[in-house]
Design a protein around this motif. Structure first.
Motif, mmCIF file in Angstrom:
data_model
loop_
_atom_site.group_PDB
_atom_site.id
_atom_site.type_symbol
_atom_site.label_atom_id
_atom_site.label_comp_id
_atom_site.label_asym_id
_atom_site.label_seq_id
_atom_site.Cartn_x
_atom_site.Cartn_y
_atom_site.Cartn_z
ATOM 1 N N ALA A 165 15.325 6.352 -0.138
ATOM 2 C CA ALA A 165 16.212 5.203 -0.307
ATOM 3 C C ALA A 165 15.830 4.516 -1.606
ATOM 4 O O ALA A 165 14.669 4.550 -2.009
ATOM 5 C CB ALA A 165 16.084 4.230 0.878
ATOM 6 N N PRO A 166 16.760 3.901 -2.286
ATOM 7 C CA PRO A 166 16.474 3.297 -3.584
ATOM 8 C C PRO A 166 15.508 2.127 -3.485
ATOM 9 O O PRO A 166 15.469 1.395 -2.492
ATOM 10 C CB PRO A 166 17.842 2.805 -4.058
ATOM 11 N N VAL A 167 14.737 1.927 -4.550
ATOM 12 C CA VAL A 167 13.894 0.744 -4.656
ATOM 13 C C VAL A 167 14.787 -0.479 -4.798
ATOM 14 O O VAL A 167 15.821 -0.448 -5.462
ATOM 15 C CB VAL A 167 12.942 0.881 -5.857
ATOM 16 N N GLN A 168 14.381 -1.570 -4.141
ATOM 17 C CA GLN A 168 15.189 -2.771 -4.150
ATOM 18 C C GLN A 168 14.530 -3.920 -4.909
ATOM 19 O O GLN A 168 15.205 -4.743 -5.495
ATOM 20 C CB GLN A 168 15.482 -3.204 -2.704
ATOM 21 N N SER A 169 13.194 -3.966 -4.902
ATOM 22 C CA SER A 169 12.541 -5.132 -5.477
ATOM 23 C C SER A 169 11.126 -4.789 -5.925
ATOM 24 O O SER A 169 10.506 -3.842 -5.426
ATOM 25 C CB SER A 169 12.495 -6.265 -4.441
ATOM 26 N N LEU A 170 10.611 -5.574 -6.867
ATOM 27 C CA LEU A 170 9.242 -5.496 -7.364
ATOM 28 C C LEU A 170 8.526 -6.783 -6.979
ATOM 29 O O LEU A 170 9.044 -7.878 -7.212
ATOM 30 C CB LEU A 170 9.259 -5.337 -8.884
ATOM 31 N N VAL A 171 7.344 -6.667 -6.371
ATOM 32 C CA VAL A 171 6.625 -7.834 -5.865
ATOM 33 C C VAL A 171 5.185 -7.782 -6.351
ATOM 34 O O VAL A 171 4.489 -6.784 -6.129
ATOM 35 C CB VAL A 171 6.656 -7.880 -4.323
ATOM 36 N N PRO A 172 4.684 -8.842 -7.021
ATOM 37 C CA PRO A 172 3.320 -8.820 -7.544
ATOM 38 C C PRO A 172 2.306 -9.265 -6.494
ATOM 39 O O PRO A 172 2.635 -10.002 -5.568
ATOM 40 C CB PRO A 172 3.378 -9.848 -8.672
ATOM 41 N N THR A 173 1.073 -8.823 -6.650
ATOM 42 C CA THR A 173 -0.010 -9.427 -5.885
ATOM 43 C C THR A 173 -0.298 -10.800 -6.490
ATOM 44 O O THR A 173 0.070 -11.090 -7.633
ATOM 45 C CB THR A 173 -1.271 -8.565 -5.936
ATOM 46 N N ARG A 174 -0.964 -11.640 -5.741
ATOM 47 C CA ARG A 174 -1.212 -12.992 -6.230
ATOM 48 C C ARG A 174 -2.134 -13.018 -7.444
ATOM 49 O O ARG A 174 -2.041 -13.902 -8.292
ATOM 50 C CB ARG A 174 -1.797 -13.846 -5.104
ATOM 51 N N ASP A 175 -3.050 -12.043 -7.534
ATOM 52 C CA ASP A 175 -3.979 -12.025 -8.664
ATOM 53 C C ASP A 175 -3.449 -11.227 -9.847
ATOM 54 O O ASP A 175 -4.114 -11.129 -10.883
ATOM 55 C CB ASP A 175 -5.341 -11.480 -8.232
ATOM 56 N N GLY A 176 -2.278 -10.620 -9.709
ATOM 57 C CA GLY A 176 -1.697 -9.874 -10.802
ATOM 58 C C GLY A 176 -2.317 -8.522 -11.054
ATOM 59 O O GLY A 176 -1.994 -7.858 -12.043
ATOM 60 N N ARG A 177 -3.187 -8.049 -10.157
ATOM 61 C CA ARG A 177 -3.880 -6.780 -10.372
ATOM 62 C C ARG A 177 -3.121 -5.591 -9.785
ATOM 63 O O ARG A 177 -3.586 -4.460 -9.826
ATOM 64 C CB ARG A 177 -5.286 -6.848 -9.761
ATOM 65 N N GLY A 178 -1.971 -5.827 -9.252
ATOM 66 C CA GLY A 178 -1.173 -4.752 -8.694
ATOM 67 C C GLY A 178 0.198 -5.252 -8.320
ATOM 68 O O GLY A 178 0.525 -6.435 -8.470
ATOM 69 N N TYR A 179 1.019 -4.357 -7.813
ATOM 70 C CA TYR A 179 2.343 -4.746 -7.349
ATOM 71 C C TYR A 179 2.838 -3.726 -6.338
ATOM 72 O O TYR A 179 2.334 -2.601 -6.250
ATOM 73 C CB TYR A 179 3.338 -4.895 -8.501
ATOM 74 N N TRP A 180 3.800 -4.177 -5.573
ATOM 75 C CA TRP A 180 4.472 -3.314 -4.612
ATOM 76 C C TRP A 180 5.917 -3.101 -5.059
ATOM 77 O O TRP A 180 6.544 -3.987 -5.637
ATOM 78 C CB TRP A 180 4.515 -3.948 -3.225
ATOM 79 N N LEU A 181 6.444 -1.950 -4.749
ATOM 80 C CA LEU A 181 7.876 -1.715 -4.792
ATOM 81 C C LEU A 181 8.344 -1.573 -3.354
ATOM 82 O O LEU A 181 7.702 -0.880 -2.554
ATOM 83 C CB LEU A 181 8.217 -0.436 -5.567
#
Length: 689
Positions: free
Chosen positions: A598-614
């Motif tokens: 299924a297509p990616v819908q959103s990009l979400v950062p971690t609070r410390d900026g050291r990673g992110y989720w799709l």
């Protein structure tokens, strides 16, 4: 380590690939396992003879231009292709001599018959091919080279003149063409008639991620007259209710119709009338189909006026009142302006643009526009807005939506060894929960109509109605959590609480078809970036420009963005999971070039900026950098697709289009709208604390 858990349930945006660009961290992709996009151009009620053919000539010229720019596109002709009787001679002299009749365009046209294709004889009863009132020979002969194979392949009745129904497949979409003059070719227009029986069998044999149906007479429409006839309606044509219910029963997505000489876009509708409502009223239903009325091909231009108004009656100052004009479910309507609807059919979703042909009623008092949605049977307030004919090529309405069964064309759910069971199913709180005291965690949701719903300690500071022709796309919280901005697809920004308006893009800045998609505040809250579907970044306040994708051709739309913790850079994400990093944003990986269920819908950062989720629209999670995997909804059935995700407490939470919350954190569950979905789908979620 990248971890992936993804399943197959629903989708929200189109699946495409992004191109790698020198100097930008991005992973190119060639999305596998998805059906290619399909472009269709739509209109009905088309060809009149000179000297009344200005609209026909204008839409024909527009179509010729658009077909040249979109190789491989199809045309869906919604009936009444030639006036007044649809004879072969009229088709040859009125239709074929315009862009509608170009040889390549004719070969790419899928038509359905209208009442004028039956010589305007609408008497009920069985029909014998070739008899008066049942003679579609002009229509059938003229379109025979493209229509006959469709009918032959899809109708057990064979290629007879009495049948006008067909089905075919375009990409991920199943298309069904029906004969609205169903008195002529069946035992009636019910589910048990010949056409209704065929439709049930066809839908059972052809399950698809997305289904579109087209026929001539619009079931739902606002009251419309013309220079030649009295106004009728609104929504007084329940003739095809049985077909509507059959289609809704299998989760179909779109109905295209004409007959009313106007353009109108409806919310998702049910043909079931509310208690006490007039027959044919219908009602908004998230499980129903979205209807587009496109009777704007060149026939006598329509006028919005109360039912029964005599032809040629001048409207009062300020326009006719909406009461007695606007139909339930109408979200945008335009009469008196000829044009063509362009649709891009993606695997799991679709986009639309209604494009002006630059012709219509010359008197501005007769070109009417309705921009305030009517979702209930309550009497609408306001008036039809007098306007003028827009210049050729002007996009007068645009948007996108998701198919009910999106994603079902791919290979099915896959789950990696790192999968986890979801911790929380959707729960409910009252849909207007707004008692937050601002002293702890909470979150907001925003609907496409600009309504804001608050939970936990998040305070509700107000709603923001979208501007004309736009819909709400994003809600972003201020750094303090004591306010928020609400953004619509036209770029209009509304500020609430301690949020400050720092500016917004002028409408003229956006290119045709370009929409605003997200707003990201700077760490100080004294500015923000606004991003568009074409990867444009526009800074306001103390936000600085670090680059964008506006000068590069993209095969997929940019859906969202996030700034870095320091505010000296930002990321953009596109629907295939490709990531673009600018400024001090550090690229940590993407799903570009990977197969997605299924297509990616959103990009979400971690609070410390050291990673992110799709997050994908089926609730699948892809974790990058130091972003911890907390669980996903991959592989689980969802009532509606996931449309947003935010960091929350020690984890994150997702929201569905119905307002359902999936909480993957140790925090107390604060509620959702899952059991009481709002009338307009949720489009965004933002967290406080």
């Amino acid at each position: 380590m990248r971890r992936r858990v993804t399943g197959l349930a629903a989708t929200i945006a189109f699946v495409a690939s992004l191109l790698a660009v020198a100097g930008v961290d991005a992973a190119p992709s060639a999305q596998a396992g998805t059906a290619p996009d399909q472009v269709v151009f739509v209109a009905g009620d088309i060809a009149r003879a000179a000297p009344n053919d200005a609209g026909t000539q204008a839409t024909g010229a527009l179509l010729r231009q658009q077909m040249a720019q979109n190789p491989g596109a199809r045309v869906l002709m919604l009936g009444d292709g030639a006036y007044a009787s649809g004879t072969l001679s009229q088709y040859q002299t009125e239709y074929q001599t315009t862009g509608w009749g170009d040889p390549a365009t004719l070969a790419a046209t899928f038509p359905v018959p209208g009442n004028h294709d039956y010589g305007q004889n609408e008497a009920k009863g069985p029909c014998t091919p070739g008899t008066a009132g049942c003679d579609t020979s002009g229509f059938r002969t003229f379109f025979g080279s493209s229509l006959d194979p469709l009918v032959t392949a899809s109708s057990p009745d064979g290629n007879t003149e009495a049948t006008g129904w067909w089905s075919t497949t375009l990409g991920a979409w199943h298309l069904v063409g029906l004969n609205w003059s169903c008195e002529k070719d069946s035992t009636g227009c019910g589910a048990n008639g010949r056409q209704g029986t065929w439709l049930a069998n066809d839908l059972a044999k052809n399950p698809a991620p997305c289904t579109l149906a087209l026929w001539h007479g619009a079931p739902f429409f606002s009251a419309n007259g013309s220079d030649a006839e009295a106004a009728r309606g609104p929504s007084v044509d329940p003739k095809t209710d049985a077909y509507w219910k059959q289609l809704q029963g299998v989760g179909a997505d779109v109905v295209l119709a004409g007959h009313q000489h106007q353009y109108e876009r409806f919310d998702h509708m049910s043909a079931v009338d509310p208690s006490g409502a007039a027959k044919g009223t219908g009602q908004v239903d998230a499980a129903g189909m979205r209807e587009f009325v496109v009777g704007t091909g060149g026939g006598d231009p329509g006028v919005f006026e109360p039912s029964g108004t005599a032809a040629g009656t001048s409207p009062p100052a300020g326009g006719w009142p909406l009461a007695g004009v606007q139909a339930v479910g109408s979200q945008f309507a335009l009469a008196g302006n000829f044009g063509v609807l362009k649709m891009v059919l993606h695997d799991g979703s679709y986009d639309w643009q209604f494009i002006s042909a630059g012709a219509g009623n010359s008197n501005p008092d007769t070109v009417g526009e309705i921009t305030t949605a009517r979702e209930t049977s309550s009497v609408p307030a306001g008036s039809v807005t007098p306007t003028t004919v827009a210049a050729t090529g002007t996009v007068l309405d645009s948007g996108s939506d998701t198919c009910h069964h999106a994603g079902s064309s791919t290979t099915g759910p896959t789950t990696s060894a790192t999968s986890a069971t979801p911790t929380t199913a959707p729960a409910t709180t009252p849909p207007t929960s707004s008692t937050g005291d601002g002293s702890g965690p909470g979150y907001w949701m925003a609907g496409s109509d600009g309504n804001v719903y608050s939970f936990g300690a998040a305070r509700n500071f107000g709603n923001a109605a979208a501007t004309a022709g736009a819909q709400t796309v994003n809600l972003a919280a201020t750094p303090s959590g004591d306010g928020y901005w609400v953004l619509d697809s036209g770029g209009n920004v509304s500020a609430f609480g301690d949020a400050t308006l720092h500016g917004q893009p002028r409408p003229a800045v956006l290119s045709p078809g370009e929409t605003v998609t997200s707003l990201s505040p700077t760490p100080t809250g004294a500015g923000y970036w606004i991003f568009t579907s074409r990867g444009r970044a526009m800074p306001f306040g103390d936000a600085a420009f670090y680059g964008d994708m506006s000068g590069t051709h993209l095969n997929g739309a940019v859906l969202g963005s996030i700034p870095t913790p320091a505010g000296h850079g930002y990321y953009m994400v596109a629907s295939d999971g490709g990531i673009f990093a600018f400024g001090d944003a550090q690229f940590k990986g993407s799903m570009g070039g990977q197969r997605l269920n299924a297509p990616v819908q959103s990009l979400v950062p971690t609070r410390d900026g050291r990673g992110y989720w799709l997050v994908a629209s089926d609730g699948g999670i892809f974790a990058f950098g130091a972003a911890p995997f907390q669980g996903s909804m991959g592989g689980h059935h969802l009532n509606r697709p996931v449309v947003g995700m935010v960091p929350f407490a020690d984890g994150y939470l997702m929201v569905g289009a119905d307002g359902g919350i999936f909480d993957f954190s140790a925090a107390n569950f604060l509620g959702s709208l899952g059991a009481s979905p709002p009338a307009h789908p949720v489009v965004s979620v933002a967290a406080r604390g």
